[in-house]
Scaffold this motif. Structure first.
Motif, PDB file in Angstrom:
ATOM      1  N   ARG A 197      -0.525   4.312   7.589  1.00  0.00           N
ATOM      2  CA  ARG A 197      -1.196   5.448   8.245  1.00  0.00           C
ATOM      3  C   ARG A 197      -0.337   6.698   8.101  1.00  0.00           C
ATOM      4  NH1 ARG A 197      -0.614   8.117  12.996  1.00  0.00           N
ATOM      5  NH2 ARG A 197       1.008   6.727  13.730  1.00  0.00           N
ATOM      6  N   ALA A 198      -1.006   7.823   7.824  1.00  0.00           N
ATOM      7  CA  ALA A 198      -0.319   9.121   7.772  1.00  0.00           C
ATOM      8  C   ALA A 198      -1.142  10.134   8.554  1.00  0.00           C
ATOM      9  CB  ALA A 198      -0.153   9.588   6.332  1.00  0.00           C
ATOM     10  N   ARG A 199      -0.455  11.022   9.249  1.00  0.00           N
ATOM     11  CA  ARG A 199      -1.117  12.072  10.035  1.00  0.00           C
ATOM     12  C   ARG A 199      -0.677  13.416   9.465  1.00  0.00           C
ATOM     13  NH1 ARG A 199      -4.504  12.320  14.071  1.00  0.00           N
ATOM     14  NH2 ARG A 199      -4.172  13.638  15.879  1.00  0.00           N
TER      15      ARG A 199
ATOM     16  N   GLN B  12      -4.726   3.898   4.622  1.00  0.00           N
ATOM     17  CA  GLN B  12      -4.911   3.211   3.354  1.00  0.00           C
ATOM     18  C   GLN B  12      -4.818   1.725   3.643  1.00  0.00           C
ATOM     19  OE1 GLN B  12      -5.838   4.009   0.368  1.00  0.00           O
ATOM     20  NE2 GLN B  12      -5.528   2.003  -0.497  1.00  0.00           N
ATOM     21  N   CYS B  13      -5.874   1.002   3.288  1.00  0.00           N
ATOM     22  CA  CYS B  13      -5.939  -0.438   3.541  1.00  0.00           C
ATOM     23  C   CYS B  13      -6.147  -1.191   2.241  1.00  0.00           C
ATOM     24  CB  CYS B  13      -7.093  -0.765   4.487  1.00  0.00           C
ATOM     25  SG  CYS B  13      -6.991   0.043   6.069  1.00  0.00           S
ATOM     26  N   TYR B  14      -5.570  -2.352   2.173  1.00  0.00           N
ATOM     27  CA  TYR B  14      -5.752  -3.251   1.038  1.00  0.00           C
ATOM     28  C   TYR B  14      -6.214  -4.578   1.618  1.00  0.00           C
ATOM     29  CZ  TYR B  14      -4.559  -6.105  -3.052  1.00  0.00           C
ATOM     30  OH  TYR B  14      -4.601  -6.969  -4.113  1.00  0.00           O
ATOM     31  N   ALA B  15      -7.531  -4.741   1.724  1.00  0.00           N
ATOM     32  CA  ALA B  15      -8.120  -5.918   2.357  1.00  0.00           C
ATOM     33  C   ALA B  15      -8.059  -7.118   1.420  1.00  0.00           C
ATOM     34  CB  ALA B  15      -9.571  -5.631   2.737  1.00  0.00           C
ATOM     35  N   PRO B  16      -7.945  -8.314   1.990  1.00  0.00           N
ATOM     36  CA  PRO B  16      -7.955  -9.517   1.154  1.00  0.00           C
ATOM     37  C   PRO B  16      -9.337  -9.703   0.510  1.00  0.00           C
ATOM     38  CG  PRO B  16      -7.572 -10.071   3.476  1.00  0.00           C
ATOM     39  CD  PRO B  16      -7.741  -8.600   3.389  1.00  0.00           C
ATOM     40  N   THR B  17      -9.357 -10.233  -0.694  1.00  0.00           N
ATOM     41  CA  THR B  17     -10.615 -10.483  -1.386  1.00  0.00           C
ATOM     42  C   THR B  17     -11.297 -11.732  -0.819  1.00  0.00           C
ATOM     43  OG1 THR B  17      -9.441 -11.707  -3.092  1.00  0.00           O
ATOM     44  CG2 THR B  17      -9.874  -9.374  -3.518  1.00  0.00           C
ATOM     45  N   GLU B  18     -12.538 -11.906  -1.173  1.00  0.00           N
ATOM     46  CA  GLU B  18     -13.342 -13.008  -0.636  1.00  0.00           C
ATOM     47  C   GLU B  18     -12.742 -14.377  -0.958  1.00  0.00           C
ATOM     48  OE1 GLU B  18     -16.072 -14.780   1.620  1.00  0.00           O
ATOM     49  OE2 GLU B  18     -15.843 -12.620   1.461  1.00  0.00           O
ATOM     50  N   ASP B  19     -12.039 -14.516  -2.073  1.00  0.00           N
ATOM     51  CA  ASP B  19     -11.501 -15.817  -2.462  1.00  0.00           C
ATOM     52  C   ASP B  19     -10.221 -16.201  -1.711  1.00  0.00           C
ATOM     53  OD1 ASP B  19      -9.938 -13.906  -3.741  1.00  0.00           O
ATOM     54  OD2 ASP B  19      -9.578 -15.179  -5.485  1.00  0.00           O
ATOM     55  N   LYS B  20      -9.686 -15.309  -0.886  1.00  0.00           N
ATOM     56  CA  LYS B  20      -8.474 -15.618  -0.122  1.00  0.00           C
ATOM     57  C   LYS B  20      -8.772 -16.616   0.996  1.00  0.00           C
ATOM     58  CE  LYS B  20      -5.536 -12.910  -2.141  1.00  0.00           C
ATOM     59  NZ  LYS B  20      -4.608 -13.434  -3.075  1.00  0.00           N
ATOM     60  N   ASP B  21      -7.737 -17.298   1.429  1.00  0.00           N
ATOM     61  CA  ASP B  21      -7.830 -18.262   2.509  1.00  0.00           C
ATOM     62  C   ASP B  21      -8.305 -17.576   3.798  1.00  0.00           C
ATOM     63  OD1 ASP B  21      -5.998 -19.802   4.855  1.00  0.00           O
ATOM     64  OD2 ASP B  21      -6.976 -21.099   3.368  1.00  0.00           O
ATOM     65  N   LEU B  22      -9.054 -18.291   4.608  1.00  0.00           N
ATOM     66  CA  LEU B  22      -9.617 -17.748   5.847  1.00  0.00           C
ATOM     67  C   LEU B  22      -8.524 -17.231   6.781  1.00  0.00           C
ATOM     68  CD1 LEU B  22     -12.122 -17.210   7.559  1.00  0.00           C
ATOM     69  CD2 LEU B  22     -11.889 -19.522   8.478  1.00  0.00           C
ATOM     70  N   THR B  23      -7.383 -17.885   6.843  1.00  0.00           N
ATOM     71  CA  THR B  23      -6.305 -17.423   7.730  1.00  0.00           C
ATOM     72  C   THR B  23      -5.773 -16.066   7.294  1.00  0.00           C
ATOM     73  OG1 THR B  23      -4.676 -18.703   6.466  1.00  0.00           O
ATOM     74  CG2 THR B  23      -5.601 -19.756   8.411  1.00  0.00           C
TER      75      THR B  23
ATOM     76  N   VAL C 102       0.843  -1.194   0.000  1.00  0.00           N
ATOM     77  CA  VAL C 102       0.000   0.000   0.000  1.00  0.00           C
ATOM     78  C   VAL C 102       0.878   1.244   0.000  1.00  0.00           C
ATOM     79  CG1 VAL C 102      -2.025  -1.017   1.127  1.00  0.00           C
ATOM     80  CG2 VAL C 102      -0.164  -0.143   2.528  1.00  0.00           C
ATOM     81  N   GLY C 103       0.269   2.356  -0.358  1.00  0.00           N
ATOM     82  CA  GLY C 103       1.002   3.612  -0.359  1.00  0.00           C
ATOM     83  C   GLY C 103       0.063   4.794  -0.234  1.00  0.00           C
ATOM     84  N   ILE C 104       0.628   5.921   0.107  1.00  0.00           N
ATOM     85  CA  ILE C 104      -0.099   7.193   0.151  1.00  0.00           C
ATOM     86  C   ILE C 104       0.765   8.206  -0.586  1.00  0.00           C
ATOM     87  CG2 ILE C 104      -1.047   9.016   1.602  1.00  0.00           C
ATOM     88  CD1 ILE C 104      -1.403   6.927   3.829  1.00  0.00           C
ATOM     89  N   LEU C 105       0.185   8.828  -1.605  1.00  0.00           N
ATOM     90  CA  LEU C 105       0.874   9.845  -2.382  1.00  0.00           C
ATOM     91  C   LEU C 105       0.360  11.217  -1.954  1.00  0.00           C
ATOM     92  CD1 LEU C 105       2.916  10.195  -4.744  1.00  0.00           C
ATOM     93  CD2 LEU C 105       0.945  10.255  -6.276  1.00  0.00           C
ATOM     94  N   LEU C 106       1.286  12.100  -1.594  1.00  0.00           N
ATOM     95  CA  LEU C 106       0.934  13.437  -1.101  1.00  0.00           C
ATOM     96  C   LEU C 106       1.459  14.506  -2.056  1.00  0.00           C
ATOM     97  CD1 LEU C 106       2.025  12.935   2.628  1.00  0.00           C
ATOM     98  CD2 LEU C 106      -0.263  12.661   1.676  1.00  0.00           C
ATOM     99  N   SER C 107       0.625  15.514  -2.305  1.00  0.00           N
ATOM    100  CA  SER C 107       1.066  16.639  -3.132  1.00  0.00           C
ATOM    101  C   SER C 107       2.158  17.409  -2.404  1.00  0.00           C
ATOM    102  CB  SER C 107      -0.114  17.568  -3.436  1.00  0.00           C
ATOM    103  OG  SER C 107      -0.521  18.231  -2.247  1.00  0.00           O
ATOM    104  N   LYS C 108       2.823  18.291  -3.114  1.00  0.00           N
ATOM    105  CA  LYS C 108       3.904  19.080  -2.521  1.00  0.00           C
ATOM    106  C   LYS C 108       3.387  19.906  -1.343  1.00  0.00           C
ATOM    107  CE  LYS C 108       7.671  22.112  -3.810  1.00  0.00           C
ATOM    108  NZ  LYS C 108       8.335  22.838  -4.891  1.00  0.00           N
ATOM    109  N   THR C 109       2.197  20.486  -1.480  1.00  0.00           N
ATOM    110  CA  THR C 109       1.606  21.296  -0.409  1.00  0.00           C
ATOM    111  C   THR C 109       1.299  20.451   0.822  1.00  0.00           C
ATOM    112  OG1 THR C 109       0.581  22.674  -2.092  1.00  0.00           O
ATOM    113  CG2 THR C 109      -0.260  22.901   0.136  1.00  0.00           C
ATOM    114  N   ILE C 110       0.651  19.318   0.613  1.00  0.00           N
ATOM    115  CA  ILE C 110       0.283  18.438   1.732  1.00  0.00           C
ATOM    116  C   ILE C 110       1.531  17.795   2.332  1.00  0.00           C
ATOM    117  CG2 ILE C 110      -1.039  16.386   2.399  1.00  0.00           C
ATOM    118  CD1 ILE C 110      -2.773  18.824   1.792  1.00  0.00           C
TER     119      ILE C 110
END
Length: 122
Positions: A89-91, A103-114, A65-73
């Motif tokens: 996480r960014a503050r 920013q989260c990248y959750a596993p899709t429904e077809d992924k293993d339960l673990t 995952v990533g977070i892209l910030l403008s020059k101002t931000i």
């Protein structure tokens, strides 16, 4: 303006430049990214002045995952934390309040339960 994009990979020559081009085109200040596919965690300032914060797996070029910030931000960034290859996480100090961006990248429904249970444990 804030956006989110599953870019499928930044682990390809020229992809960050393409993301920066679209980032600018849409007039975004913050962009959450999924499937960055970079290893480790870190930050990178691009030639156009944006700041990319990223968090990935240690050795495997998948997920991430990533977070892209403008020059101002970018100048308002207080802190950031690479929680896992699925969460970052960014503050940021805004004019009136401090803002936390996740920013989260959750596993899709077809992924293993673990895999799904490990994500919810974070």
């Amino acid at each position: 303006m804030i956006g989110q994009w599953n870019i499928r990979t930044l682990f390809q020559k020229g992809m960050l430049a393409q993301v920066n081009k679209q980032f600018s085109r849409y007039g975004l200040s913050v962009l959450g990214l999924s499937e960055v596919r970079w290893t480790g965690a870190g930050q990178l300032t691009s030639p156009c002045g944006t700041l990319l914060l990223y968090s990935g797996k240690e050795t495997e070029h998948s997920g991430g995952v990533g977070i892209l910030l403008s020059k101002t931000i970018r100048d308002s960034l207080l802190e950031w934390e690479p929680i896992s290859h699925r969460i970052i996480r960014a503050r940021i100090q805004t004019k009136y309040k401090k803002l936390t961006i996740l920013q989260c990248y959750a596993p899709t429904e077809d992924k293993d339960l673990t895999v799904k249970e490990a994500f919810t444990a974070n």
